[in-house]
Write an enzyme that holds these catalytic residues in place. Structure first.
Site, PDB file in Angstrom:
ATOM      1  N   ASP A   6       5.448   4.280  -1.031  1.00 40.01           N
ATOM      2  CA  ASP A   6       5.159   2.886  -0.700  1.00 40.01           C
ATOM      3  C   ASP A   6       3.768   2.581  -1.258  1.00 40.01           C
ATOM      4  OD1 ASP A   6       5.163   0.339   0.558  1.00 40.01           O
ATOM      5  OD2 ASP A   6       4.264   1.181   2.374  1.00 40.01           O
ATOM      6  N   LEU A   7       3.434   1.296  -1.372  1.00 43.55           N
ATOM      7  CA  LEU A   7       2.119   0.900  -1.891  1.00 43.55           C
ATOM      8  C   LEU A   7       1.097   0.693  -0.760  1.00 43.55           C
ATOM      9  CD1 LEU A   7       0.476   0.099  -4.477  1.00 43.55           C
ATOM     10  CD2 LEU A   7       1.184  -2.257  -4.006  1.00 43.55           C
ATOM     11  N   GLY A   8       1.350  -0.315   0.092  1.00 46.19           N
ATOM     12  CA  GLY A   8       0.378  -0.695   1.124  1.00 46.19           C
ATOM     13  C   GLY A   8       0.220   0.347   2.221  1.00 46.19           C
ATOM     14  N   SER A 107       7.850  -0.915  -3.244  1.00 43.77           N
ATOM     15  CA  SER A 107       7.004  -1.766  -2.401  1.00 43.77           C
ATOM     16  C   SER A 107       7.678  -3.083  -2.052  1.00 43.77           C
ATOM     17  CB  SER A 107       5.684  -2.049  -3.134  1.00 43.77           C
ATOM     18  OG  SER A 107       4.861  -2.907  -2.369  1.00 43.77           O
ATOM     19  N   LYS A 141      12.834  -3.395   1.819  1.00 50.86           N
ATOM     20  CA  LYS A 141      12.981  -2.371   2.852  1.00 50.86           C
ATOM     21  C   LYS A 141      12.957  -3.062   4.223  1.00 50.86           C
ATOM     22  CE  LYS A 141       9.246  -0.551   1.127  1.00 50.86           C
ATOM     23  NZ  LYS A 141       8.036   0.268   0.904  1.00 50.86           N
ATOM     24  N   ASP A 166       4.516   3.636   5.519  1.00 52.23           N
ATOM     25  CA  ASP A 166       3.753   3.476   6.760  1.00 52.23           C
ATOM     26  C   ASP A 166       4.530   2.712   7.840  1.00 52.23           C
ATOM     27  OD1 ASP A 166       3.547   1.055   5.257  1.00 52.23           O
ATOM     28  OD2 ASP A 166       1.826   0.452   6.479  1.00 52.23           O
TER      29      ASP A 166
END
Length: 197
Positions: A6-8, A107, A141, A166
């Protein structure tokens, strides 16, 4: 193996309180008021699936929050979500690729954010073999279809993949498909996971 990041709050730290802080300063609406009203509802999801434009999204959020902002002011706040990149994760991604592993990013994001982070953090794109973005896929997602499409495109089975995110809902959805998944609760989790391997 296929490593899906994931990015964030996995590769790049984000903080939505920074967004609300900018909007509060620009609109003079108290921060506490914005915090109590702000939620990632349907317009948020539509934006991340690429179903509505940045301008329509801005109008909807301003309406929901009672904000009187120009699109430029809205965008300035929206970009403030990014805190900084996690260099230790970038290093892990490069190491995996050096070892011949496949490394991709998945993401939930939107066009407005993609006008910002790729140029602000070029090291992110440089550390991944491919980037899958919700607004390009028309899925977000935790919809199982987004994971399945990624696996199909990458030509890996679920058992050959490891996913880092996260958000507990995203992790749970991936696990149900048979993808080994690790919930990233803070910046220490990923380095510790790889230190043990």
């Amino acid at each position: 193996m296929l490593y899906i990041f994931d990015l964030g709050n996995v590769i790049v730290d984000i903080d939505f309180n920074r967004v609300l802080g900018v909007w509060s300063d620009l609109s003079r609406v108290p921060l506490a008021t914005l915090k109590s009203r702000f939620q990632m509802g349907e317009s948020f999801h539509q934006h991340e699936r690429g179903e509505i434009s940045d301008e329509v999204f801005a109008q909807k959020i301003c309406h929901e929050l009672g904000l009187s902002l120009s699109f430029e002011q809205f965008a300035a706040g929206w970009q403030a979500v990014f805190v900084g990149v996690r260099p230790e994760v970038i290093a892990i991604m490069h190491k995996l690729r050096d070892q011949g592993e496949r490394v991709v990013i998945l993401s939930n994001t939107n066009r407005l954010h993609c006008q910002f982070w790729p140029s602000e953090y070029p090291e992110v794109s440089a550390a991944a073999d491919k980037i899958y973005l919700s607004q390009d896929m028309g899925l977000r997602k935790p919809d199982p279809a987004i994971y399945q499409r990624l696996l199909n495109e990458e030509e890996y089975s679920a058992e050959e993949a490891i996913f880092f995110d996260d958000n507990p809902e995203n992790i749970e959805a991936a696990r149900k498909l048979g993808i080994h998944s690790l919930l990233i609760t803070d910046a220490s989790v990923l380095p510790a996971f790889f230190a043990d391997r």
